[in-house]
Structures are given as structure tokens and as C-alpha cells.
Design a protein around this motif. Structure first.
Motif, short mmCIF file in Angstrom:
data_model
loop_
_atom_site.label_atom_id
_atom_site.label_comp_id
_atom_site.label_asym_id
_atom_site.label_seq_id
_atom_site.Cartn_x
_atom_site.Cartn_y
_atom_site.Cartn_z
N ALA A 78 0.84 -1.20 0.00
CA ALA A 78 0.00 0.00 0.00
C ALA A 78 0.88 1.26 0.00
CB ALA A 78 -0.92 0.00 1.21
N ALA A 79 2.01 1.19 0.69
CA ALA A 79 2.90 2.36 0.74
C ALA A 79 3.53 2.61 -0.64
CB ALA A 79 3.99 2.15 1.78
N HIS A 80 3.92 1.53 -1.31
CA HIS A 80 4.49 1.68 -2.65
C HIS A 80 3.48 2.28 -3.62
CE1 HIS A 80 8.05 -1.33 -2.63
NE2 HIS A 80 8.43 -0.10 -2.44
N VAL A 81 2.25 1.79 -3.52
CA VAL A 81 1.21 2.28 -4.43
C VAL A 81 0.95 3.76 -4.15
CG1 VAL A 81 -1.22 2.05 -5.10
CG2 VAL A 81 0.16 0.00 -4.75
N ALA A 82 0.86 4.12 -2.88
CA ALA A 82 0.59 5.53 -2.54
C ALA A 82 1.73 6.43 -3.02
CB ALA A 82 0.39 5.67 -1.03
N ASP A 83 2.97 6.02 -2.79
CA ASP A 83 4.12 6.83 -3.23
C ASP A 83 4.18 6.91 -4.75
OD1 ASP A 83 4.83 7.07 -0.62
OD2 ASP A 83 6.58 5.74 -0.73
N GLY A 84 3.96 5.77 -5.38
CA GLY A 84 4.02 5.73 -6.84
C GLY A 84 2.97 6.63 -7.46
N LYS A 85 1.74 6.56 -6.94
CA LYS A 85 0.65 7.37 -7.48
C LYS A 85 0.88 8.86 -7.27
CE LYS A 85 -3.63 6.18 -6.57
NZ LYS A 85 -4.79 5.55 -5.88
N GLU A 86 1.53 9.16 -6.18
CA GLU A 86 1.77 10.58 -5.93
C GLU A 86 2.72 11.16 -6.98
OE1 GLU A 86 2.12 11.47 -1.68
OE2 GLU A 86 3.73 12.82 -2.34
#
Ligand code: HEC
Length: 157
Positions: A78-86
Motif C-alpha cells: 500500500a505504501a508503494h502504491v501511494a508513493d508511486g501514485k503521488e
């Protein structure tokens, strides 16, 4: 020895407790990247490549593997997805300014050239995301071509 056992039991309890908290999933309906695809018009091969290698962290829809049900892996993903999307979200392309679109396409080229993206830990687990040199060049070529749409940084040929 006793203390080690106590620590292990405490860790086990924490690990079990962690399973009860599930990070919210990133699940958009089909067509979430339609605006991006229509505008930047990648060739079929490139569409398939970015879908397989980038969408999981850079769009509003992630295809979750089974192990995402296990904490702390679920938190980590979830952290990777959030960082990536940002940094880059293909599903929100229409909200980007021309300048930002141009810059993101430039960065896509740079990340691929340097081999930073997709993230290496993702490539360990996703064979389809290990792009060959030819595939990488195809994506880079499209990104370069798409930049001309925004007419901002014309590079001398
Ligand atoms: C496993 C998740 C994941 C995948 C898959 C992934 N990325 Fe990323 N990406 C990230 C994260 C996290 C960041 C932000 C932090 C960083 O730069 O390491 C990022 C950052 C970026 C950036 C911004 C870099 C910057 O310096 O501003 C670009 C561009 C990018 N990724 C392109 C891609 C492309 C193109 C693909 C597919 C070929 C891809 N990424 C696949 C997670 C991912």
C-alpha cells in the motif's frame, strides 16, 4: 532463553494483531486510464507493457497478488502504491497541466533509461514487468514522441 521466548511470543501476537488491519485497496473500474491512452496514443505493444509493468503502482487500479492479504506485506505494498501514485498517476492524466504531462513523460524516459523503474523488488515477483531492451526502447520512444504533443521542450534532433 526465557526472555527470547517471551520476545518471540510478543512478536507473534503483534503479527497476528496486524492481520486485522487491512489497508484500503486501490481498485478503480475499467477504463480508468482511457483519457491518458486516448491522448498519448501508445502503440498496442507499449500499452500492454505499461499496463503490465507500471499500472500497479502508477494508476488507480492495482492487481493484487495473493500475498497482499498478509500483513505486513499488505502495508508495504500500500505504501508503494501511494508513493508511486503521488509521483505519477496515469488514471489522473487529465488533471495534469501540459507542463506536468511533459515533465512526467520525460521522467518516464529517464527512469527506464536508468533502469530504476519498475522497482527491482517488483521485478523479482513479476516476470511480466522485466522489460527486454527492445521493449524498454519501445516505451522510451513512445514517451519521447508523446512529449511533442505538449510542445514545451522541443529537443533538437
Ligand atoms: C512496485 C511499484 C512500482 C512500479 C511497478 C513502478 N513504479 Fe514508478 N515509482 C514507484 C514509487 C514508489 C515511486 C516514487 C519513489 C521513487 O522515486 O522511488 C515511483 C516513481 C516514478 C516516477 C517519478 C520519478 C521521479 O523522480 O519523479 C516515474 C516517472 C515512474 N515511477 C515511472 C514508472 C514506470 C514508467 C514504470 C513502469 C515501467 C513504473 N514506474 C513502475 C513505484 C513503482
Amino acid at each position: 532463553m526465557k526472555i527470547v521466548k517471551k520476545i518471540l511470543v510478543a512478536l507473534l501476537i503483534i503479527l497476528i494483531a496486524m492481520q486485522f488491519y487491512r489497508p484500503e485497496k486501490n481498485l478503480a473500474e475499467d477504463g480508468h486510464t482511457a483519457a491518458f491512452l486516448a491522448e498519448t496514443n501508445p502503440p498496442q505493444e507499449v500499452r500492454a507493457l505499461i499496463k503490465a509493468a507500471c499500472y500497479d503502482c502508477h494508476s488507480n487500479h492495482t492487481n493484487y497478488p495473493w500475498y497482499n492479504n498478509i500483513a505486513p506485506l499488505s502495508y508495504w505494498m500500500a505504501a508503494h502504491v501511494a508513493d508511486g501514485k503521488e509521483e505519477l498517476n496515469y488514471s489522473e492524466w487529465a488533471t495534469y497541466s501540459k507542463k506536468k504531462k511533459d515533465h512526467k513523460l520525460e521522467e518516464i524516459g529517464e527512469m527506464l533509461e536508468k533502469g530504476y523503474m519498475p522497482l527491482k523488488e517488483y521485478k523479482w515477483l513479476h516476470e511480466e514487468a522485466r522489460l527486454t531492451d527492445v521493449q524498454r526502447d519501445q516505451v522510451m520512444e513512445w514517451a519521447k514522441r508523446a512529449r511533442t504533443l505538449y510542445d514545451i521542450a522541443p529537443e533538437p534532433q
